[in-house]
Write a protein that holds these residues in place. Structure first.
Motif, PDB file in Angstrom:
ATOM      1  N   THR A  33       6.887   2.159  -4.911  1.00 50.96           N
ATOM      2  CA  THR A  33       8.247   2.247  -4.375  1.00 50.96           C
ATOM      3  C   THR A  33       9.186   1.271  -5.052  1.00 50.96           C
ATOM      4  O   THR A  33       8.789   0.184  -5.464  1.00 50.96           O
ATOM      5  CB  THR A  33       8.273   2.048  -2.842  1.00 50.96           C
ATOM      6  N   ALA A  52       5.253   2.648   8.490  1.00 48.07           N
ATOM      7  CA  ALA A  52       4.783   3.984   8.859  1.00 48.07           C
ATOM      8  C   ALA A  52       3.257   4.071   8.825  1.00 48.07           C
ATOM      9  O   ALA A  52       2.686   5.038   9.318  1.00 48.07           O
ATOM     10  CB  ALA A  52       5.387   5.031   7.929  1.00 48.07           C
ATOM     11  N   HIS A  71       8.147   9.322   5.596  1.00 44.19           N
ATOM     12  CA  HIS A  71       7.306   8.120   5.532  1.00 44.19           C
ATOM     13  C   HIS A  71       5.990   8.349   6.280  1.00 44.19           C
ATOM     14  O   HIS A  71       4.905   8.030   5.783  1.00 44.19           O
ATOM     15  CB  HIS A  71       8.020   6.909   6.165  1.00 44.19           C
ATOM     16  N   SER A 118       8.612   6.503  -4.863  1.00 42.45           N
ATOM     17  CA  SER A 118       9.749   6.673  -3.954  1.00 42.45           C
ATOM     18  C   SER A 118      10.904   5.752  -4.334  1.00 42.45           C
ATOM     19  O   SER A 118      10.708   4.637  -4.799  1.00 42.45           O
ATOM     20  CB  SER A 118       9.329   6.432  -2.501  1.00 42.45           C
ATOM     21  N   SER A 164       1.313   3.315   5.785  1.00 40.52           N
ATOM     22  CA  SER A 164       0.757   3.391   4.429  1.00 40.52           C
ATOM     23  C   SER A 164       0.141   2.046   4.063  1.00 40.52           C
ATOM     24  O   SER A 164       0.676   0.991   4.412  1.00 40.52           O
ATOM     25  CB  SER A 164       1.852   3.752   3.417  1.00 40.52           C
ATOM     26  N   SER A 213      14.923   5.805   1.841  1.00 43.46           N
ATOM     27  CA  SER A 213      15.382   4.723   2.720  1.00 43.46           C
ATOM     28  C   SER A 213      16.751   5.019   3.331  1.00 43.46           C
ATOM     29  O   SER A 213      16.978   4.745   4.509  1.00 43.46           O
ATOM     30  CB  SER A 213      15.469   3.403   1.949  1.00 43.46           C
ATOM     31  N   PRO A 269      10.949   4.164  10.190  1.00 45.30           N
ATOM     32  CA  PRO A 269      10.569   5.086   9.106  1.00 45.30           C
ATOM     33  C   PRO A 269      10.953   6.531   9.449  1.00 45.30           C
ATOM     34  O   PRO A 269      11.080   6.888  10.617  1.00 45.30           O
ATOM     35  CB  PRO A 269       9.045   4.940   9.040  1.00 45.30           C
ATOM     36  N   HIS A 306       7.452   2.045   4.231  1.00 45.87           N
ATOM     37  CA  HIS A 306       6.174   2.735   4.019  1.00 45.87           C
ATOM     38  C   HIS A 306       5.059   2.053   4.820  1.00 45.87           C
ATOM     39  O   HIS A 306       4.258   2.712   5.480  1.00 45.87           O
ATOM     40  CB  HIS A 306       5.808   2.751   2.529  1.00 45.87           C
TER      41      HIS A 306
END
Ligand SMILES: [Zn+2]
Length: 259
Positions: A106, A116, A89, A26, A118, A31, A85, A113
């Motif tokens: 990223t 969210a 995301h 990403s 991750s 963003s 996010p 991330h």
């Protein structure tokens, strides 16, 4: 002659369902969709406040005179601390929990991330989430934008955050120009092991991240508003569209609850 292939959301969902290991790369686009200002874009902090990008993140400039970087940081954290996010995301976090996603690489420094949900996130350029003392080396982890903002406001002008142990200047663990990127070997491994790669919100103009998708024969789906520096190939699909619009449509074809 090679043609540029696109991919409709239903077929993208099918490729995600059939993937064994999926990786994501990403870039800034994911963003800016959340409201993070693009450093170099027309509305970017560099332009509006006349920061010079080559100086803000230049390691020797920081060592010699950290105030310039910290003035940028004060503006940056003020703009991003309430940013949330995006759908994309959360969609990716869900695909890690209950799908084939094994990790996200990223180029962004905003930790969206992780916010969210991750977990396996390789931050090539580091982030403001931790900092290290440039004098004694003490590491301060789990910092937040609120912490940075507070540190900025508490310091006497011009603002600089200092180590609580020795008083040295704190440097956030962001990769500056002139420093090695983080975790590049791990990123290469992640991509070498995947059979599906998503490149999201990146024009692939910034090295060395731009070289990551070039070596793999895995099916590669590129979603970005605007041009991407990756030549067409039989295993590559290009979608010039808003990320959230596209992945909301993809999610409708997947058994998941992201949203
Ligand atoms: Zn220190």
């Amino acid at each position: 002659m090679l043609i540029t292939q696109t991919l409709d959301p239903a077929r993208c969902a099918e490729k995600i369902r059939n993937a064994e290991k999926m990786a994501v790369l990403s870039g800034a686009g994911i963003s800016t969709a959340a409201g993070i200002p693009d450093f170099r874009g027309p509305r970017g902090l560099y332009v509006t406040r006349r920061y010079d990008p080559d100086k803000v993140f230049e390691i020797s400039a920081f060592r010699g005179e950290p105030h310039y970087f910290y003035e940028f940081t004060r503006d940056f954290v003020t703009e991003v601390r309430d940013v949330k996010p995006t759908f994309t995301h959360y969609f990716l976090a869900e695909l890690e929990k209950s799908g084939p996603l094994t990790g996200i690489i990223t180029q962004n420094i905003d930790t969206l991330h992780q916010l969210a949900g991750s977990r396996n996130v390789l931050e090539l350029h580091g982030s403001y989430r931790s900092a290290s003392c440039s004098k004694c080396g003490k590491n301060f982890d789990e910092l937040t934008y609120r912490w940075w903002e507070k540190a900025m406001l508490e310091s006497s002008a011009p603002p600089v955050a200092f180590c609580s142990a020795c008083g040295g200047v704190l440097k956030p663990d962001i990769v500056f120009f002139g420093e090695m990127v983080n975790g590049f070997n791990a990123a290469e491994r992640l991509i070498a092991e995947c059979d599906l790669l998503l490149v999201l919100g990146s024009s692939l103009a910034v090295s060395p991240a731009s070289s990551l998708p070039t070596g793999t024969q895995a099916t590669t789906i590129v979603v970005n508003s605007g041009e991407v520096m990756l030549p067409p190939a039989p295993h590559r699909y290009f979608i010039d569209q808003n990320l959230d619009v596209y992945f909301r449509a993809v999610a409708e074809h997947l058994p998941m609850s992201a949203g």
